[in-house]
Design a protein around this motif. Structure first.
Motif: not given
Length: 377
Positions: A211-212, A196, A208-209, A323, A272-274
Motif C-alpha cells: 500500500h505504501l 518506514a 502495508s509495504y 494515504l 509513512v507506515w499504513p
C-alpha cells in the motif's frame, strides 16, 4: 519497607530474545516500568506458549511443556530454592497464547495474577482455536487485574471481566535516549525525508509495504526520499512492490538496533507506515519521541499511539489515494509538519513516558498486594 517482588513472564517472546519485534520491545518496556516503580523483578521462565498453527497436537505439546514448567517453578518455591513473588505479571494473553504457566503458578502460590494486554476475538469461539480460547478465557477471568494497552482490547474483554479489574495502561516509551538525538535540518530544497520501519513478513506487513509503494507512486513530481528499516523472509516481495519507483529515492537500510532506528528517525521528516492489522505500533511512538509525525490508516490499534491531526494524520483503512493525499499534504506544508512534530514530541515525552507508565503500574500493583508505594513515586 519490603520490596515488591514481581515474577514476569511473556507468552510470545522473552525480553532477551535475539530477534527484534514489537512484542519484545513492549516486554522490555514493561520490565523497565516495573523497575522504575520500585519492584524487584525476576523472570522465572522464558518458555513461550504461543501456537503457530492451532493444530491440536501442537497445542497439546505446548500445554504439556507449560504445565511441566509450572510444576517445576511451584516445587522450587516450596523447596525454598526460589522466592515466592508478591505478584505474577504475564504479558500478552490471547487465543494463540494461553498462559498455563503464570495462571497455574499464581493459583498454586496464592499470589495475585496480573495480565498486561489481553484480547478476545469472539469468532474464535466457533473455529479450530475454540479450545485454546476457552483456556485463555479461564485464565483471564482468574486475573486480579488486567492492564489494557488499547481501547479496543478493553472493549473486547469488558463483558468478560469486572470493570474494577480493568486498568488503562496505554503504550509508552523510554524517551530518554531520544532527548539526545541530533536532528539535522535538510538543505534548502532537499527532498522531504520519509521513513518506514517494519519487519518484512508475509501477511499484513507485506500488505502495508504494498500500500505504501502504491501511494508513493501517486505523489507526482514532488521531491521525496524514503528510508526503509527492516528485513525478513518477504524482503524480495517487498522490494518488488517498489520497482515502479525511482531506485535512487529509496534507501534499503536493513535491520537496525534500537540506536540505529533512533538515528534514522532523527534524520527523517515523516513516518509513512499504513499499519494494516497493527494492534498498536511502537514505531509510531518512537517516531513521535523523535519529533516525527506519522501518517497511517485509521484503526483502533493505531489510534492508541497516533492522535489524528495532532501527532500525525490517519486516513480511512485501505484508502491508498487517501494515504497518498496525506503524504502529499505534509510534503507541501512544512509549517503544518513542524506543528505536528512538536505535538508528537510533547505527547511521547509527557503522558506516554516511562515515568508515567511506572506511576500507572504503582497505582495498580501496590494496592493489590497491600504494600505502600515507595516514597517519591
Amino acid at each position: 519497607m519490603s520490596v515488591l517482588k514481581v515474577a514476569f513472564h511473556a507468552t510470545l517472546k522473552p525480553p532477551d530474545h535475539p530477534t527484534p519485534s514489537g512484542d519484545r520491545t513492549v516486554a522490555r518496556l514493561i520490565l523497565a516500568a516495573l523497575t522504575a516503580a520500585g519492584a524487584e523483578v525476576t523472570m522465572p521462565s522464558r518458555l513461550p506458549t504461543r501456537a503457530r498453527t492451532g493444530d491440536g497436537e501442537e497445542m497439546s505439546r505446548l500445554r504439556a511443556a507449560a504445565e511441566t514448567e509450572a510444576g517445576r517453578l511451584i516445587a522450587m518455591v516450596h523447596r525454598g530454592e526460589a522466592q515466592r513473588p508478591d505478584v505474577w505479571l504475564t504479558y500478552h494473553l490471547y487465543y494463540k497464547a494461553p498462559d498455563w504457566i503464570g495462571a497455574t503458578v499464581a493459583r498454586a502460590l496464592a499470589v495475585p495474577y496480573v495480565v498486561a494486554e489481553a484480547s478476545y476475538a469472539g469468532k474464535r469461539d466457533r473455529d479450530g482455536w475454540a479450545p485454546w480460547q476457552r483456556e485463555m478465557l479461564g485464565q483471564l477471568r482468574q486475573a486480579d487485574a488486567v492492564l489494557c494497552l488499547s481501547p479496543a482490547d478493553r472493549a473486547g474483554i469488558a463483558p468478560l471481566v469486572a470493570d474494577a479489574r480493568l486498568f488503562d495502561f496505554p503504550p509508552f516509551l523510554d524517551t530518554a535516549p531520544f532527548a539526545m538525538l541530533a536532528r539535522p535540518e535538510p538543505a534548502p530544497g532537499a527532498p522531504t525525508r520519509l521513513v518506514a520501519v517494519a519487519m518484512m513478513r508475509e501477511g499484513v506487513k507485506l500488505d502495508s509495504y504494498r500500500h505504501l509503494a502504491a501511494a508513493l507512486g501517486q505523489l507526482g513530481d514532488r521531491a521525496w526520499s524514503l528510508t526503509i528499516v527492516g528485513d525478513g523472509p518477504a524482503r524480495d516481495k517487498v522490494q518488488a512492490a517498489f520497482t515502479h519507483l525511482p531506485g535512487d529515492r529509496i534507501v534499503w537500510a536493513g535491520l537496525a538496533d534500537d540506536a540505529g532506528v533512533r538515528a534514522v528517525l532523527g534524520g527523517s521528516d515523516i513516518l509513512v507506515w499504513p499499519g494494516i492489522g497493527e494492534a498498536f505500533g511502537m514505531v509510531y511512538l518512537e517516531a513521535a519521541a523523535a519529533g516525527v509525525p506519522a501518517i497511517a490508516y485509521a484503526s483502533d490499534g493505531v489510534a492508541a499511539v497516533v492522535r489524528d491531526s495532532n501527532t500525525g494524520i490517519m486516513v480511512p483503512p485501505h484508502d491508498v489515494a487517501g494515504l497518498a493525499g496525506a503524504i502529499a499534504a505534509l510534503i507541501d506544508d512544512p509549517v503544518r509538519r513542524a506543528g505536528l512534530a512538536t505535538a508528537a514530541r510533547t505527547f511521547a515525552t509527557g503522558e506516554r513516558s516511562l515515568a508515567q507508565a511506572s506511576v500507572r503500574l504503582s497505582d495498580v500493583l501496590y494496592p493489590l498486594v497491600g504494600k505502600p508505594r515507595p516514597t517519591g513515586r
